[in-house]
Design a protein around this motif. Structure first.
Motif, PDB file in Angstrom:
ATOM      1  N   GLU A 149       0.826  -1.212   0.000  1.00 39.66           N
ATOM      2  CA  GLU A 149       0.000   0.000   0.000  1.00 39.66           C
ATOM      3  C   GLU A 149       0.862   1.264   0.000  1.00 39.66           C
ATOM      4  O   GLU A 149       0.585   2.222  -0.733  1.00 39.66           O
ATOM      5  N   ASP A 150       1.930   1.271   0.779  1.00 40.57           N
ATOM      6  CA  ASP A 150       2.817   2.433   0.833  1.00 40.57           C
ATOM      7  C   ASP A 150       3.595   2.596  -0.475  1.00 40.57           C
ATOM      8  O   ASP A 150       3.774   3.709  -0.969  1.00 40.57           O
ATOM      9  N   ARG A 151       4.041   1.477  -1.046  1.00 42.94           N
ATOM     10  CA  ARG A 151       4.736   1.539  -2.334  1.00 42.94           C
ATOM     11  C   ARG A 151       3.806   2.086  -3.407  1.00 42.94           C
ATOM     12  O   ARG A 151       4.221   2.897  -4.243  1.00 42.94           O
ATOM     13  N   GLU A 152       2.558   1.679  -3.360  1.00 39.58           N
ATOM     14  CA  GLU A 152       1.584   2.154  -4.351  1.00 39.58           C
ATOM     15  C   GLU A 152       1.350   3.663  -4.222  1.00 39.58           C
ATOM     16  O   GLU A 152       1.273   4.368  -5.226  1.00 39.58           O
ATOM     17  N   ARG A 153       1.254   4.146  -3.002  1.00 43.66           N
ATOM     18  CA  ARG A 153       1.078   5.593  -2.788  1.00 43.66           C
ATOM     19  C   ARG A 153       2.274   6.379  -3.314  1.00 43.66           C
ATOM     20  O   ARG A 153       2.123   7.398  -3.982  1.00 43.66           O
ATOM     21  N   LEU A 154       3.471   5.872  -3.040  1.00 45.18           N
ATOM     22  CA  LEU A 154       4.676   6.531  -3.530  1.00 45.18           C
ATOM     23  C   LEU A 154       4.742   6.483  -5.052  1.00 45.18           C
ATOM     24  O   LEU A 154       5.079   7.476  -5.702  1.00 45.18           O
ATOM     25  N   LEU A 155       4.389   5.358  -5.634  1.00 40.51           N
ATOM     26  CA  LEU A 155       4.392   5.215  -7.084  1.00 40.51           C
ATOM     27  C   LEU A 155       3.425   6.192  -7.739  1.00 40.51           C
ATOM     28  O   LEU A 155       3.765   6.852  -8.724  1.00 40.51           O
ATOM     29  N   ASN A 156       2.224   6.306  -7.202  1.00 43.85           N
ATOM     30  CA  ASN A 156       1.241   7.237  -7.757  1.00 43.85           C
ATOM     31  C   ASN A 156       1.748   8.672  -7.723  1.00 43.85           C
ATOM     32  O   ASN A 156       1.617   9.418  -8.701  1.00 43.85           O
ATOM     33  N   LYS A 157       2.327   9.063  -6.597  1.00 43.47           N
ATOM     34  CA  LYS A 157       2.850  10.427  -6.466  1.00 43.47           C
ATOM     35  C   LYS A 157       4.020  10.638  -7.428  1.00 43.47           C
ATOM     36  O   LYS A 157       4.102  11.673  -8.097  1.00 43.47           O
ATOM     37  N   VAL A 186       4.685   8.834   4.535  1.00 42.27           N
ATOM     38  CA  VAL A 186       4.211   7.457   4.425  1.00 42.27           C
ATOM     39  C   VAL A 186       4.901   6.576   5.451  1.00 42.27           C
ATOM     40  O   VAL A 186       4.378   5.558   5.875  1.00 42.27           O
ATOM     41  N   GLY A 187       6.097   6.973   5.864  1.00 42.24           N
ATOM     42  CA  GLY A 187       6.822   6.200   6.863  1.00 42.24           C
ATOM     43  C   GLY A 187       7.964   5.380   6.309  1.00 42.24           C
ATOM     44  O   GLY A 187       8.298   4.328   6.839  1.00 42.24           O
ATOM     45  N   PHE A 188       8.577   5.845   5.239  1.00 44.16           N
ATOM     46  CA  PHE A 188       9.711   5.145   4.640  1.00 44.16           C
ATOM     47  C   PHE A 188      11.016   5.559   5.298  1.00 44.16           C
ATOM     48  O   PHE A 188      12.006   5.835   4.631  1.00 44.16           O
ATOM     49  N   ALA A 189      11.068   5.558   6.597  1.00 43.31           N
ATOM     50  CA  ALA A 189      12.263   5.993   7.325  1.00 43.31           C
ATOM     51  C   ALA A 189      13.483   5.155   6.950  1.00 43.31           C
ATOM     52  O   ALA A 189      14.583   5.681   6.797  1.00 43.31           O
ATOM     53  N   ALA A 190      13.304   3.861   6.787  1.00 38.50           N
ATOM     54  CA  ALA A 190      14.444   2.992   6.454  1.00 38.50           C
ATOM     55  C   ALA A 190      15.049   3.370   5.106  1.00 38.50           C
ATOM     56  O   ALA A 190      16.264   3.332   4.930  1.00 38.50           O
ATOM     57  N   ALA A 191      14.203   3.744   4.162  1.00 39.70           N
ATOM     58  CA  ALA A 191      14.706   4.121   2.843  1.00 39.70           C
ATOM     59  C   ALA A 191      15.358   5.491   2.870  1.00 39.70           C
ATOM     60  O   ALA A 191      16.282   5.754   2.112  1.00 39.70           O
ATOM     61  N   LEU A 192      14.890   6.367   3.730  1.00 35.23           N
ATOM     62  CA  LEU A 192      15.407   7.725   3.773  1.00 35.23           C
ATOM     63  C   LEU A 192      16.719   7.835   4.534  1.00 35.23           C
ATOM     64  O   LEU A 192      17.502   8.740   4.287  1.00 35.23           O
ATOM     65  N   ALA A 193      16.997   6.921   5.437  1.00 36.29           N
ATOM     66  CA  ALA A 193      18.216   6.991   6.256  1.00 36.29           C
ATOM     67  C   ALA A 193      19.485   7.059   5.413  1.00 36.29           C
ATOM     68  O   ALA A 193      20.322   7.926   5.644  1.00 36.29           O
ATOM     69  N   PRO A 194      19.663   6.193   4.402  1.00 38.14           N
ATOM     70  CA  PRO A 194      20.890   6.281   3.609  1.00 38.14           C
ATOM     71  C   PRO A 194      21.024   7.595   2.850  1.00 38.14           C
ATOM     72  O   PRO A 194      22.118   8.023   2.556  1.00 38.14           O
ATOM     73  N   LEU A 195      19.895   8.246   2.548  1.00 37.08           N
ATOM     74  CA  LEU A 195      19.951   9.495   1.815  1.00 37.08           C
ATOM     75  C   LEU A 195      20.622  10.587   2.628  1.00 37.08           C
ATOM     76  O   LEU A 195      21.310  11.446   2.088  1.00 37.08           O
ATOM     77  N   SER A 196      20.433  10.544   3.933  1.00 33.50           N
ATOM     78  CA  SER A 196      21.017  11.582   4.777  1.00 33.50           C
ATOM     79  C   SER A 196      22.494  11.352   5.042  1.00 33.50           C
ATOM     80  O   SER A 196      23.203  12.255   5.440  1.00 33.50           O
ATOM     81  N   ILE A 197      22.971  10.149   4.794  1.00 33.15           N
ATOM     82  CA  ILE A 197      24.371   9.836   5.035  1.00 33.15           C
ATOM     83  C   ILE A 197      25.255  10.408   3.934  1.00 33.15           C
ATOM     84  O   ILE A 197      26.377  10.793   4.173  1.00 33.15           O
ATOM     85  N   GLY A 198      24.761  10.466   2.708  1.00 30.02           N
ATOM     86  CA  GLY A 198      25.509  11.087   1.628  1.00 30.02           C
ATOM     87  C   GLY A 198      26.192  10.102   0.710  1.00 30.02           C
ATOM     88  O   GLY A 198      25.754   8.976   0.541  1.00 30.02           O
TER      89      GLY A 198
END
Length: 161
Positions: free
Chosen positions: A92-100, A129-141
């Motif tokens: 469901e969360d992947r679908e919401r992200l895909l639509n956006k 949506v709560g994709f914290a796990a996916a966003l963590a590596p983005l902040s590391i650089g």
């Protein structure tokens, strides 16, 4: 290999996310615009993305993410959520992200907004949506980027299927 199949399925979205035309993407990996268009049609009986094409495409995308980290956060997110680790995210969360993403990314190609602006908006949606796990590596650089590269590349090269 599942990652290659998923990549082909989402190839149009990935290309739009970077803001490249089919011709530009093809030039970067040494194939024609028509090859890119055929692969994006997802007619896997007729046009199947091969391992060499996949490695070339991922390498070009990795180079783009390394060169423009602030503009390509959403690309890293899309690759993680839809290609590399979809099992880590609820359907469901992947679908919401895909639509956006499908609503936002065409504006990059049209030139009506920048990759950086779309990236910020899509990252905000992912956070909501709560994709914290996916966003963590983005902040590391960039250090995280090289680890991610090593991960997908090792899986691709050493996998037997």
């Amino acid at each position: 290999m599942e990652e290659i199949i998923r990549f082909q399925k989402y190839m149009l979205l990935i290309r739009r996310t970077v803001g490249w035309t089919a011709e530009e993407f093809g030039e970067k990996i040494g194939v024609t615009r028509q090859t890119i268009n055929n692969l994006e049609k997802n007619n896997r009986d007729k046009f199947k993305l091969n391992k060499t094409q996949y490695i070339a495409m991922r390498s070009v995308l990795d180079a783009e993410m390394s060169k423009y980290p602030d503009e390509t956060e959403m690309l890293r997110l899309i690759l993680d959520v839809f290609i590399d680790n979809p099992e880590n995210y609820p359907d469901e969360d992947r679908e919401r992200l895909l639509n956006k993403a499908n609503m936002l990314t065409p504006s990059i190609l049209a030139g009506t907004t920048s990759r950086k602006d779309v990236s910020k908006e899509l990252i905000a949606v992912a956070a909501a949506v709560g994709f914290a796990a996916a966003l963590a590596p983005l902040s590391i650089g960039l250090a995280a980027g090289s680890t991610v590269t090593a991960g997908w590349l090792a899986k691709t090269i050493f996998r037997k299927d």
